[in-house]
Design a protein around this motif. Structure first.
Motif, short mmCIF file in Angstrom:
data_model
loop_
_atom_site.label_atom_id
_atom_site.label_comp_id
_atom_site.label_asym_id
_atom_site.label_seq_id
_atom_site.Cartn_x
_atom_site.Cartn_y
_atom_site.Cartn_z
N GLU A 135 -8.58 8.31 -3.86
CA GLU A 135 -9.88 8.18 -5.40
C GLU A 135 -11.71 8.38 -5.26
OE1 GLU A 135 -9.85 4.45 -8.32
OE2 GLU A 135 -8.57 4.23 -6.32
N ARG A 136 -11.67 8.06 -4.16
CA ARG A 136 -13.49 8.78 -4.50
C ARG A 136 -13.65 9.49 -5.27
NH1 ARG A 136 -13.50 4.71 -0.35
NH2 ARG A 136 -14.44 2.56 -1.15
N SER A 137 -12.77 10.39 -3.83
CA SER A 137 -12.99 12.26 -3.88
C SER A 137 -12.37 12.48 -5.26
CB SER A 137 -12.55 13.23 -3.02
OG SER A 137 -12.51 13.77 -3.41
N ALA A 138 -11.84 12.25 -5.91
CA ALA A 138 -11.17 12.39 -7.31
C ALA A 138 -11.92 12.44 -8.29
CB ALA A 138 -9.88 11.86 -7.47
N ALA A 139 -13.24 11.09 -7.78
CA ALA A 139 -13.80 10.36 -9.08
C ALA A 139 -14.91 11.44 -9.35
CB ALA A 139 -14.52 9.15 -8.51
N HIS A 183 -4.08 -2.00 -3.14
CA HIS A 183 -2.88 -0.86 -2.58
C HIS A 183 -1.97 -1.57 -1.77
CE1 HIS A 183 -4.70 2.53 -3.44
NE2 HIS A 183 -5.50 2.39 -3.26
N LEU A 184 -2.53 -2.95 -0.55
CA LEU A 184 -1.50 -3.41 0.16
C LEU A 184 -0.35 -4.23 -0.80
CD1 LEU A 184 -3.73 -4.71 2.24
CD2 LEU A 184 -1.81 -3.42 2.88
N ASP A 185 -0.66 -5.22 -1.90
CA ASP A 185 0.57 -5.73 -2.92
C ASP A 185 1.27 -4.87 -3.35
OD1 ASP A 185 1.17 -7.60 -4.75
OD2 ASP A 185 0.37 -6.39 -5.70
N LEU A 186 1.02 -3.50 -3.49
CA LEU A 186 1.77 -2.80 -4.67
C LEU A 186 2.55 -1.61 -3.31
CD1 LEU A 186 -0.58 -0.72 -7.10
CD2 LEU A 186 0.93 -2.49 -7.54
N ILE A 187 2.46 -1.33 -2.22
CA ILE A 187 2.92 -0.83 -1.37
C ILE A 187 4.10 -2.21 -0.74
CG2 ILE A 187 2.63 -0.19 1.13
CD1 ILE A 187 0.01 0.48 0.72
N GLY A 188 3.84 -3.51 -0.93
CA GLY A 188 4.77 -4.21 -0.50
C GLY A 188 5.51 -4.28 -2.00
N ARG A 189 5.18 -3.65 -3.01
CA ARG A 189 6.23 -3.39 -3.78
C ARG A 189 6.85 -2.23 -4.15
NH1 ARG A 189 3.43 -6.69 -9.42
NH2 ARG A 189 1.67 -8.04 -7.65
N GLY A 190 7.07 -1.47 -3.39
CA GLY A 190 7.57 -0.42 -3.05
C GLY A 190 7.34 0.71 -4.25
N VAL A 242 -13.92 1.60 -6.55
CA VAL A 242 -12.60 2.45 -6.33
C VAL A 242 -11.09 1.04 -6.16
CG1 VAL A 242 -13.17 4.34 -5.32
CG2 VAL A 242 -12.44 2.53 -4.39
N GLN A 243 -9.58 0.66 -6.04
CA GLN A 243 -8.83 0.06 -6.20
C GLN A 243 -8.73 -0.50 -5.31
OE1 GLN A 243 -5.28 1.64 -7.56
NE2 GLN A 243 -3.51 1.04 -5.30
N SER A 244 -8.43 -1.73 -5.02
CA SER A 244 -8.86 -2.60 -3.62
C SER A 244 -8.41 -2.56 -3.09
CB SER A 244 -8.81 -4.23 -4.59
OG SER A 244 -7.77 -4.82 -4.74
N ALA A 245 -8.21 -2.42 -1.79
CA ALA A 245 -7.75 -3.00 0.05
C ALA A 245 -5.53 -3.47 -0.58
CB ALA A 245 -8.25 -2.52 0.72
N ALA A 301 4.09 5.04 0.39
CA ALA A 301 2.59 5.07 0.56
C ALA A 301 2.75 3.47 2.59
CB ALA A 301 1.50 4.56 0.17
N ARG A 302 1.80 4.08 3.16
CA ARG A 302 2.00 2.81 4.35
C ARG A 302 0.66 2.16 4.29
NH1 ARG A 302 3.68 7.79 7.04
NH2 ARG A 302 1.24 7.37 8.66
N GLU A 303 0.87 0.61 4.91
CA GLU A 303 -0.34 -0.45 4.57
C GLU A 303 -1.85 1.07 5.70
OE1 GLU A 303 0.82 -3.57 6.13
OE2 GLU A 303 2.17 -4.32 4.06
N ASP A 304 -1.26 1.88 6.79
CA ASP A 304 -1.77 2.15 7.39
C ASP A 304 -2.95 2.65 7.47
OD1 ASP A 304 0.11 4.14 7.65
OD2 ASP A 304 -0.63 4.20 9.99
N GLU A 305 -2.22 3.89 5.58
CA GLU A 305 -3.28 4.25 4.59
C GLU A 305 -3.87 4.01 3.50
OE1 GLU A 305 0.47 7.53 4.99
OE2 GLU A 305 0.67 6.97 3.52
N VAL A 306 -3.64 2.87 3.71
CA VAL A 306 -4.97 1.90 2.55
C VAL A 306 -6.16 3.16 2.44
CG1 VAL A 306 -6.32 0.03 1.50
CG2 VAL A 306 -4.02 0.10 1.95
N GLU A 307 -7.36 2.84 3.17
CA GLU A 307 -8.18 4.24 3.49
C GLU A 307 -8.63 4.93 3.24
OE1 GLU A 307 -11.28 1.67 2.95
OE2 GLU A 307 -10.43 -0.33 3.36
N ALA A 308 -7.33 5.76 3.38
CA ALA A 308 -7.44 7.13 3.05
C ALA A 308 -7.39 6.89 1.70
CB ALA A 308 -6.76 7.51 3.80
N LEU A 309 -6.67 6.40 1.06
CA LEU A 309 -5.88 6.39 -0.33
C LEU A 309 -7.54 5.95 -1.28
CD1 LEU A 309 -2.98 5.12 -0.59
CD2 LEU A 309 -2.86 7.00 -0.48
#
Length: 191
Positions: A37-41, A64-71, A58-61, A25-33
């Protein structure tokens, strides 16, 4: 790394994407993610006891950013590079722990969740980890029974690590009753 996966076994009468790519995932996709999640719910609207999840947090931005940074945050894309699902995970000691997996409501039923899990398992193996863990609902068909079909086993209370006990306790503090939840583990083959 991008994994291109042909889609087969789609439900009868439903036309899904021709293929799905899984990549970090990319940082610019966080809001899409978060929208995914809202749709899946929305699937929880059909389960009276858990219908509140459809409008819950839903999962916080930040996470998401932290886990994107960790790969350890992967996205499934279709129709070019359009995100339709994601899997967020964290490395906890010798295990990869799935924090969240969500597939957009309109893209559910086409094996995208299975493909995301397979990708995460492959990543855990490539990193030399011992297992993949997660927590989920015990009785909802697209939760515990789904993961059991993928090889995960439900852990008894006595088998829970302190980390998984803490995860379940934290979930309970946020409204997910302990008796409705379970922790699961997929042990990876030793190399």
């Amino acid at each position: 790394m991008v994994t291109l996966i042909p889609m087969d076994g789609a439900p009868a009468g439903k036309a899904g994407p021709a293929s799905v790519a899984i990549r970090p995932a990319r940082e610019d996709e966080v809001e899409a993610l978060r929208r995914i999640e809202r749709s899946a719910a929305q699937a929880f609207r059909l389960v009276e006891a858990f219908s509140w999840i459809a409008t819950g947090e839903v999962q916080s931005a930040t996470l998401h950013l932290d886990l994107i940074g960790r790969g350890t945050n992967w996205v499934a894309t279709a129709d070019g590079d359009h995100p339709v699902g994601f899997l967020s995970a964290e490395i906890a000691g010798p295990e990869l722990h799935i924090v969240e997996i969500s597939v957009d409501h309109l893209h559910q039923g086409f094996g995208i969740g299975r493909k995301l899990i397979a990708h995460a398992v492959g990543e855990a193996q490539a990193r030399g980890l011992d297992a993949v863990t997660l927590t989920t609902f015990r009785t909802i068909p697209w939760n515990c029974p789904f993961y059991e079909r993928l090889g995960f086993r439900t852990l008894d209370e006595a088998d829970l690590s302190p980390r998984l006990t803490a995860v379940l306790d934290e979930e309970a503090a946020h409204g997910l009753a302990r008796d409705t939840r379970c922790a699961m583990r997929l042990t990876l083959p030793a190399e």
